[in-house]
Design a protein around this motif. Structure first.
Motif, PDB file in Angstrom:
ATOM      1  N   GLY A  95      30.696  36.441  48.549  1.00  0.00           N
ATOM      2  CA  GLY A  95      30.841  35.293  49.440  1.00  0.00           C
ATOM      3  C   GLY A  95      31.400  35.644  50.794  1.00  0.00           C
ATOM      4  N   ALA A  96      31.185  36.908  51.243  1.00  0.00           N
ATOM      5  CA  ALA A  96      31.686  37.364  52.551  1.00  0.00           C
ATOM      6  C   ALA A  96      33.182  37.088  52.684  1.00  0.00           C
ATOM      7  CB  ALA A  96      30.905  36.717  53.691  1.00  0.00           C
ATOM      8  N   GLY A  97      33.940  37.527  51.695  1.00  0.00           N
ATOM      9  CA  GLY A  97      35.388  37.395  51.725  1.00  0.00           C
ATOM     10  C   GLY A  97      35.928  36.183  50.993  1.00  0.00           C
ATOM     11  N   LEU A  98      35.078  35.250  50.615  1.00  0.00           N
ATOM     12  CA  LEU A  98      35.541  34.009  49.994  1.00  0.00           C
ATOM     13  C   LEU A  98      36.241  34.257  48.658  1.00  0.00           C
ATOM     14  CD1 LEU A  98      35.702  30.918  50.025  1.00  0.00           C
ATOM     15  CD2 LEU A  98      33.409  30.863  48.991  1.00  0.00           C
ATOM     16  N   SER A  99      35.690  35.129  47.838  1.00  0.00           N
ATOM     17  CA  SER A  99      36.295  35.424  46.540  1.00  0.00           C
ATOM     18  C   SER A  99      37.692  36.006  46.719  1.00  0.00           C
ATOM     19  CB  SER A  99      35.414  36.403  45.760  1.00  0.00           C
ATOM     20  OG  SER A  99      36.075  36.877  44.608  1.00  0.00           O
ATOM     21  N   GLU A 100      37.846  36.954  47.624  1.00  0.00           N
ATOM     22  CA  GLU A 100      39.158  37.552  47.855  1.00  0.00           C
ATOM     23  C   GLU A 100      40.155  36.501  48.349  1.00  0.00           C
ATOM     24  OE1 GLU A 100      38.563  42.241  48.834  1.00  0.00           O
ATOM     25  OE2 GLU A 100      38.247  40.864  50.505  1.00  0.00           O
ATOM     26  N   GLU A 101      39.704  35.632  49.245  1.00  0.00           N
ATOM     27  CA  GLU A 101      40.585  34.581  49.766  1.00  0.00           C
ATOM     28  C   GLU A 101      41.064  33.659  48.656  1.00  0.00           C
ATOM     29  OE1 GLU A 101      38.239  34.411  54.082  1.00  0.00           O
ATOM     30  OE2 GLU A 101      38.011  32.797  52.616  1.00  0.00           O
ATOM     31  N   ARG A 102      40.141  33.234  47.811  1.00  0.00           N
ATOM     32  CA  ARG A 102      40.501  32.317  46.728  1.00  0.00           C
ATOM     33  C   ARG A 102      41.403  32.995  45.696  1.00  0.00           C
ATOM     34  NH1 ARG A 102      34.643  29.189  45.839  1.00  0.00           N
ATOM     35  NH2 ARG A 102      35.234  27.322  47.047  1.00  0.00           N
ATOM     36  N   LEU A 103      41.093  34.226  45.357  1.00  0.00           N
ATOM     37  CA  LEU A 103      41.925  34.953  44.407  1.00  0.00           C
ATOM     38  C   LEU A 103      43.316  35.185  44.989  1.00  0.00           C
ATOM     39  CD1 LEU A 103      42.048  36.429  41.669  1.00  0.00           C
ATOM     40  CD2 LEU A 103      41.267  38.495  42.859  1.00  0.00           C
ATOM     41  N   GLY A 104      43.349  35.583  46.256  1.00  0.00           N
ATOM     42  CA  GLY A 104      44.622  35.855  46.907  1.00  0.00           C
ATOM     43  C   GLY A 104      45.508  34.634  47.004  1.00  0.00           C
TER      44      GLY A 104
END
Length: 336
Positions: free
Chosen positions: A52-61
């Motif tokens: 997701g162009a960084g979306l997964s990392e943002e949500r996990l973080g």
């Protein structure tokens, strides 16, 4: 370092779905799913800038940044640098088409150089809200994304990402590194190198109940010989083994649907859930350190944990073997 010494358990949480893979997931649903995984004891989380162009990392973080950092293991990937610039038109993702069409609209560079690797790690740390990573995978240097150019991408990674990650491991900045791919050949090529040496690999979709014969021919014997561990990604073969309609990130073809039907019928006969059969099969190989299963709903977490702990009778595995639904070379749970 051996992945088996790093990973806190045999079931991890794969966060590709949190990048809005296949569908747009509300933020609150994504948050609740990660919280459910944490509350039910999951302590290994795998993500990637690509999701997701960084979306997964943002949500996990957003969730993990509020948890004690010493209580969980975190892996992400390098090979995609997410830009502030927005993408215009459809992304070129090789065979993976519109996989993350509902993710962030940011443009991504697909690059595995040393400079890009260091930038990717720095950006991931910011999105994840953490000061360190435990494992870093070199992502998608394989045929499914690059066709005939994949060896060129592999060489870029060999002289770039591989060396950076080896240095970071030697300096104690990360605990381990390896490849995260959907094909066996890049891992085989890496294991054949004199230097640098990976600690393990994340193989998605290639060691599942539905699709495992190719991995057993060369890769897994090589991995045993080199004493490296495998994390199995996509144990449900893109969802088809968990009630979904996708195989290899596309609509499943008729022959796959037919094989899944046979597997499910046999599972039903023995009172076994197909999820339990899938997870336990993928973990039965001596090289397997863990499986990472994705989820976008809190209820799925409990299902996965129950599947991991379900008692599967030896008669099921025996009949599976007799029916030719698993390779004769595949180790089965309980030495069936």
């Amino acid at each position: 370092m051996s992945l088996k010494k790093i990973l806190p358990g045999r079931l991890g949480f794969g966060t590709a779905p949190l990048g809005n893979m296949f569908r747009a997931i509300p933020d609150e649903e994504a948050r609740a799913t990660v919280e459910a995984a944490w509350d039910q004891g999951t302590r290994y989380f795998d993500t990637a800038p690509f999701y997701g162009a960084g979306l997964s990392e943002e949500r996990l973080g957003e969730v993990l940044s509020a948890k004690p950092r010493g209580e969980y293991v975190l892996s992400t990937k390098v090979g995609r640098v997410v830009l502030d610039e927005l993408e215009e038109g459809a992304r070129d993702l090789g065979e993976k088409g519109g996989l993350f069409e509902h993710g962030n609209p940011n443009k991504m560079l697909h690059v595995w150089t040393a400079e890009a690797t260091e930038r990717s790690i720095e950006d991931s740390l910011k999105r994840l809200g953490t000061d360190r990573l435990d494992i870093v995978w070199v992502h998608d240097i394989a045929q499914d994304f690059h066709g005939d150019l994949w060896l060129q991408k592999f060489e870029e990674a060999r002289t770039g990402a591989f060396r950076v990650l080896s240095r970071l491991r030697d300096e104690g900045v990360i605990k381990a590194w390896g490849l995260g791919v959907n094909k066996t050949e890049p891992i085989e090529l890496t294991l054949a190198l004199d230097e640098p040496k990976p600690d393990g690999f994340l193989l998605a979709g290639r060691y599942t109940l539905l699709d495992h014969e190719h991995a057993l021919q060369r890769l897994l014997p090589m991995a045993q010989e080199h004493n490296v561990d495998m994390v199995v990604g996509g144990p449900y073969s893109s969802g088809i083994l968990a009630g979904g309609a996708h195989f290899e990130y596309q609509q499943a073809p008729p022959e796959i649907i037919e094989k899944v039907s046979r597997l499910k019928a046999l599972a039903h006969k023995h009172g076994v859930s197909i999820k339990a059969a899938a997870l336990q099969f993928s973990l039965a190989h001596p090289v397997s350190a863990a499986v990472v299963a994705g989820a976008t709903r809190p209820s799925r977490i409990a299902e996965d944990i129950a599947a991991l702990n379900e008692t599967v009778p030896a008669a099921f595995w025996d009949e599976l073997r007799a029916a030719g639904l698993v390779s004769p070379a595949a180790p089965l749970p309980n030495n069936a």
